[in-house]
Design a protein around this motif. Structure first.
Motif, PDB file in Angstrom:
ATOM      1  N   LYS A  14       0.937  -1.157   0.071  1.00 24.56           N
ATOM      2  CA  LYS A  14       0.039   0.132  -0.103  1.00 24.56           C
ATOM      3  C   LYS A  14       1.051   1.345   0.077  1.00 24.56           C
ATOM      4  O   LYS A  14       0.622   2.220  -0.520  1.00 24.56           O
ATOM      5  CB  LYS A  14      -0.783  -0.110   1.273  1.00 24.56           C
ATOM      6  N   GLN A  15       1.916   1.240   1.031  1.00 20.09           N
ATOM      7  CA  GLN A  15       2.844   2.319   0.828  1.00 20.09           C
ATOM      8  C   GLN A  15       3.524   2.669  -0.478  1.00 20.09           C
ATOM      9  O   GLN A  15       3.716   3.490  -0.975  1.00 20.09           O
ATOM     10  CB  GLN A  15       3.929   2.141   1.971  1.00 20.09           C
ATOM     11  N   GLY A  16       4.037   1.663  -1.113  1.00 16.65           N
ATOM     12  CA  GLY A  16       4.893   1.587  -2.281  1.00 16.65           C
ATOM     13  C   GLY A  16       3.712   2.159  -3.263  1.00 16.65           C
ATOM     14  O   GLY A  16       3.977   2.982  -4.178  1.00 16.65           O
ATOM     15  N   ASP A  17       2.521   1.667  -3.550  1.00 21.71           N
ATOM     16  CA  ASP A  17       1.523   1.866  -4.654  1.00 21.71           C
ATOM     17  C   ASP A  17       1.168   3.540  -4.452  1.00 21.71           C
ATOM     18  O   ASP A  17       0.884   4.205  -5.276  1.00 21.71           O
ATOM     19  CB  ASP A  17       0.519   1.341  -4.713  1.00 21.71           C
ATOM     20  N   SER A  18       0.978   3.863  -3.131  1.00 24.57           N
ATOM     21  CA  SER A  18       0.588   5.330  -2.968  1.00 24.57           C
ATOM     22  C   SER A  18       1.833   6.334  -3.010  1.00 24.57           C
ATOM     23  O   SER A  18       1.618   7.353  -3.123  1.00 24.57           O
ATOM     24  CB  SER A  18      -0.189   5.180  -1.606  1.00 24.57           C
ATOM     25  N   GLY A  19       3.002   5.721  -2.631  1.00 27.89           N
ATOM     26  CA  GLY A  19       4.057   6.700  -2.578  1.00 27.89           C
ATOM     27  C   GLY A  19       4.253   7.157  -1.217  1.00 27.89           C
ATOM     28  O   GLY A  19       5.240   7.952  -0.952  1.00 27.89           O
ATOM     29  N   LEU A  20       3.291   6.901  -0.266  1.00 30.91           N
ATOM     30  CA  LEU A  20       3.371   7.073   1.148  1.00 30.91           C
ATOM     31  C   LEU A  20       4.657   6.630   1.844  1.00 30.91           C
ATOM     32  O   LEU A  20       5.107   5.593   1.492  1.00 30.91           O
ATOM     33  CB  LEU A  20       2.243   6.493   2.013  1.00 30.91           C
ATOM     34  N   GLY A  21       5.589   7.469   2.078  1.00 29.35           N
ATOM     35  CA  GLY A  21       6.803   6.962   2.873  1.00 29.35           C
ATOM     36  C   GLY A  21       7.994   7.226   1.694  1.00 29.35           C
ATOM     37  O   GLY A  21       9.238   7.649   2.100  1.00 29.35           O
ATOM     38  N   LEU A  22       7.505   7.171   0.592  1.00 31.48           N
ATOM     39  CA  LEU A  22       8.716   7.118  -0.537  1.00 31.48           C
ATOM     40  C   LEU A  22       8.830   8.744  -0.894  1.00 31.48           C
ATOM     41  O   LEU A  22      10.163   8.993  -0.941  1.00 31.48           O
ATOM     42  CB  LEU A  22       8.315   6.646  -2.006  1.00 31.48           C
ATOM     43  N   GLU A  23       8.051   9.450  -0.756  1.00 30.29           N
ATOM     44  CA  GLU A  23       8.273  10.963  -0.863  1.00 30.29           C
ATOM     45  C   GLU A  23       9.014  11.572   0.227  1.00 30.29           C
ATOM     46  O   GLU A  23       9.877  12.586  -0.164  1.00 30.29           O
ATOM     47  CB  GLU A  23       6.855  11.599  -0.875  1.00 30.29           C
ATOM     48  N   ALA A  24       8.838  11.004   1.497  1.00 34.31           N
ATOM     49  CA  ALA A  24       9.659  11.485   2.413  1.00 34.31           C
ATOM     50  C   ALA A  24      11.101  11.126   2.207  1.00 34.31           C
ATOM     51  O   ALA A  24      12.076  11.833   2.575  1.00 34.31           O
ATOM     52  CB  ALA A  24       9.292  11.107   3.891  1.00 34.31           C
ATOM     53  N   ALA A 189      13.035  20.331  16.711  1.00 36.51           N
ATOM     54  CA  ALA A 189      12.722  18.979  15.821  1.00 36.51           C
ATOM     55  C   ALA A 189      13.491  18.837  14.613  1.00 36.51           C
ATOM     56  O   ALA A 189      13.613  17.586  14.207  1.00 36.51           O
ATOM     57  CB  ALA A 189      11.208  19.397  15.321  1.00 36.51           C
ATOM     58  N   ASP A 190      14.039  19.979  14.075  1.00 38.38           N
ATOM     59  CA  ASP A 190      14.903  19.761  12.892  1.00 38.38           C
ATOM     60  C   ASP A 190      16.191  18.885  13.460  1.00 38.38           C
ATOM     61  O   ASP A 190      16.735  18.133  12.579  1.00 38.38           O
ATOM     62  CB  ASP A 190      15.265  20.976  12.515  1.00 38.38           C
ATOM     63  N   GLU A 191      16.817  19.143  14.639  1.00 40.35           N
ATOM     64  CA  GLU A 191      18.063  18.344  15.379  1.00 40.35           C
ATOM     65  C   GLU A 191      17.720  17.059  15.070  1.00 40.35           C
ATOM     66  O   GLU A 191      18.501  16.190  14.784  1.00 40.35           O
ATOM     67  CB  GLU A 191      18.455  19.067  16.263  1.00 40.35           C
ATOM     68  N   PHE A 192      16.551  16.779  15.829  1.00 40.22           N
ATOM     69  CA  PHE A 192      16.198  15.505  16.344  1.00 40.22           C
ATOM     70  C   PHE A 192      16.152  14.609  14.789  1.00 40.22           C
ATOM     71  O   PHE A 192      16.619  13.542  14.667  1.00 40.22           O
ATOM     72  CB  PHE A 192      14.958  15.146  16.925  1.00 40.22           C
ATOM     73  N   ASN A 193      15.464  14.985  13.551  1.00 43.73           N
ATOM     74  CA  ASN A 193      15.280  14.577  12.564  1.00 43.73           C
ATOM     75  C   ASN A 193      16.484  14.502  11.707  1.00 43.73           C
ATOM     76  O   ASN A 193      16.877  13.411  10.991  1.00 43.73           O
ATOM     77  CB  ASN A 193      14.190  15.574  11.680  1.00 43.73           C
ATOM     78  N   THR A 194      17.369  15.340  11.813  1.00 47.63           N
ATOM     79  CA  THR A 194      18.627  15.257  11.090  1.00 47.63           C
ATOM     80  C   THR A 194      19.432  14.144  11.811  1.00 47.63           C
ATOM     81  O   THR A 194      20.314  13.494  10.912  1.00 47.63           O
ATOM     82  CB  THR A 194      19.437  16.561  11.322  1.00 47.63           C
ATOM     83  N   LEU A 195      19.624  14.042  13.089  1.00 46.32           N
ATOM     84  CA  LEU A 195      20.179  12.948  13.944  1.00 46.32           C
ATOM     85  C   LEU A 195      19.663  11.627  13.527  1.00 46.32           C
ATOM     86  O   LEU A 195      20.265  10.547  14.154  1.00 46.32           O
ATOM     87  CB  LEU A 195      20.292  13.192  15.148  1.00 46.32           C
ATOM     88  N   GLY A 196      18.312  11.387  12.961  1.00 45.91           N
ATOM     89  CA  GLY A 196      17.529   9.935  12.908  1.00 45.91           C
ATOM     90  C   GLY A 196      16.856   9.954  14.077  1.00 45.91           C
ATOM     91  O   GLY A 196      16.364   8.489  14.077  1.00 45.91           O
ATOM     92  N   VAL A 197      16.918  10.736  15.143  1.00 50.40           N
ATOM     93  CA  VAL A 197      15.822  10.159  16.292  1.00 50.40           C
ATOM     94  C   VAL A 197      14.384  10.243  15.931  1.00 50.40           C
ATOM     95  O   VAL A 197      13.883  11.375  15.500  1.00 50.40           O
ATOM     96  CB  VAL A 197      16.119  11.087  17.432  1.00 50.40           C
ATOM     97  N   ARG A 201       6.520   6.669  18.428  1.00 50.38           N
ATOM     98  CA  ARG A 201       5.605   5.854  17.344  1.00 50.38           C
ATOM     99  C   ARG A 201       6.546   5.666  16.073  1.00 50.38           C
ATOM    100  O   ARG A 201       6.233   5.274  14.972  1.00 50.38           O
ATOM    101  CB  ARG A 201       4.520   6.661  16.883  1.00 50.38           C
ATOM    102  N   GLY A 202       7.843   6.163  16.266  1.00 52.83           N
ATOM    103  CA  GLY A 202       8.887   5.844  15.008  1.00 52.83           C
ATOM    104  C   GLY A 202       8.519   6.900  13.957  1.00 52.83           C
ATOM    105  O   GLY A 202       9.125   6.756  12.812  1.00 52.83           O
ATOM    106  N   GLY A 203       8.119   8.079  14.172  1.00 53.50           N
ATOM    107  CA  GLY A 203       7.858   9.145  13.067  1.00 53.50           C
ATOM    108  C   GLY A 203       8.683  10.242  13.227  1.00 53.50           C
ATOM    109  O   GLY A 203       9.683  10.377  14.181  1.00 53.50           O
ATOM    110  N   LYS A 204       8.543  11.255  12.564  1.00 60.20           N
ATOM    111  CA  LYS A 204       9.310  12.596  12.387  1.00 60.20           C
ATOM    112  C   LYS A 204       8.847  13.303  13.558  1.00 60.20           C
ATOM    113  O   LYS A 204       7.919  13.203  14.229  1.00 60.20           O
ATOM    114  CB  LYS A 204       9.145  13.195  11.099  1.00 60.20           C
ATOM    115  N   TRP A 205       9.737  14.442  13.851  1.00 61.92           N
ATOM    116  CA  TRP A 205       9.608  15.190  14.823  1.00 61.92           C
ATOM    117  C   TRP A 205       9.007  16.526  14.227  1.00 61.92           C
ATOM    118  O   TRP A 205       9.377  16.882  13.411  1.00 61.92           O
ATOM    119  CB  TRP A 205      10.937  15.632  15.706  1.00 61.92           C
ATOM    120  N   HIS A 206       8.177  17.103  14.820  1.00 58.92           N
ATOM    121  CA  HIS A 206       7.409  18.409  14.615  1.00 58.92           C
ATOM    122  C   HIS A 206       7.585  19.488  15.777  1.00 58.92           C
ATOM    123  O   HIS A 206       7.654  18.989  16.852  1.00 58.92           O
ATOM    124  CB  HIS A 206       6.009  18.470  13.870  1.00 58.92           C
TER     125      HIS A 206
END
Length: 218
Positions: A14-24, A189-197, A201-206
């Motif tokens: 589903k993620q592959g067909d919709s592009g969800l996850g690939l865009e990020a 949030a940008d620092e955490f995302n850059t470091l891969g933290v 729930r395993g998502g991106k920081w905002h």
């Protein structure tokens, strides 16, 4: 001139067909190429798997690695767990002198740092799995019926809340220090995302998730 082979992975069709996850993933890779790659560079291939990160026999990854060894190119992934969730697999790959590996979210990380991060991430996933099973076992011991969808959802939410509290405590020193230094929620949030933290729930920081984590500490 450094040559890159982009490798992307999503876990479900589903993620592959919709592009969800690939865009990020594409966005992170583009940021790396625009801001951190040595110029000039060349992208000689892009491969995408729709497979679990625990599987080592992914067909597109096999093709990407074969091309990298043949051309002396570097595999480029958005995050380390896109290449694999197995520290053993990553360690073996890092020892392969014919293949280079770069992670967009950790643009300055060397092989040693990537190995350490992979080991820590695997330990955290193992602990989260055991903690979730323990929470469900405790709920069952209290007589909670786990068969119904509504009850399973409620229990999952409870587990998620516990995970969020533990993650907030884990990153508390970083948030406190950065806030005292005048950093905004967006900057943290940008620092955490850059470091891969990732979040609990395993998502991106905002900005809002950083603020919520700070609120949990209070």
């Amino acid at each position: 001139m450094e040559r890159f082979i982009i490798y992307r992975r999503v876990s479900t069709r589903k993620q592959g067909d919709s592009g969800l996850g690939l865009e990020a993933q594409d966005r992170d890779v583009s940021i790396f190429l625009e801001s951190y790659a040595e110029v000039p560079f060349e992208v000689i291939g892009t491969f995408t798997d729709v497979e679990s990160g625990s599987k080592a026999d992914r067909p597109e990854l096999t093709k990407a690695l074969e091309l990298a060894r043949k051309e002396g190119a570097t595999i480029l992934v958005a995050k380390l767990d896109r290449i694999s969730r197995s520290v053993a697999f990553i360690a073996t790959l890092l020892e392969d002198k014919r293949v280079g590996l770069r992670v967009a979210a950790m643009p300055y990380a060397d092989k040693f740092q990537l190995h350490i991060y992979a080991a820590l991430a695997e330990q955290e996933r193992e602990f989260i799995s055991k903690r979730t099973k323990a929470a469900l076992a405790e709920a069952k011991a209290r007589g909670v019926k786990l068969g119904g969808l509504r009850q399973r959802t409620a229990e999952a939410n409870k587990v998620a809340a516990v995970q969020a509290d533990l993650r907030a405590n884990k990153i508390a020193p970083t948030i406190n220090e950065r806030r005292k230094a005048g950093a905004t929620y967006q900057a943290i949030a940008d620092e955490f995302n850059t470091l891969g933290v990732t979040t609990a729930r395993g998502g991106k920081w905002h900005p809002t998730t950083v603020k919520n984590a700070e609120a949990r500490l209070a």
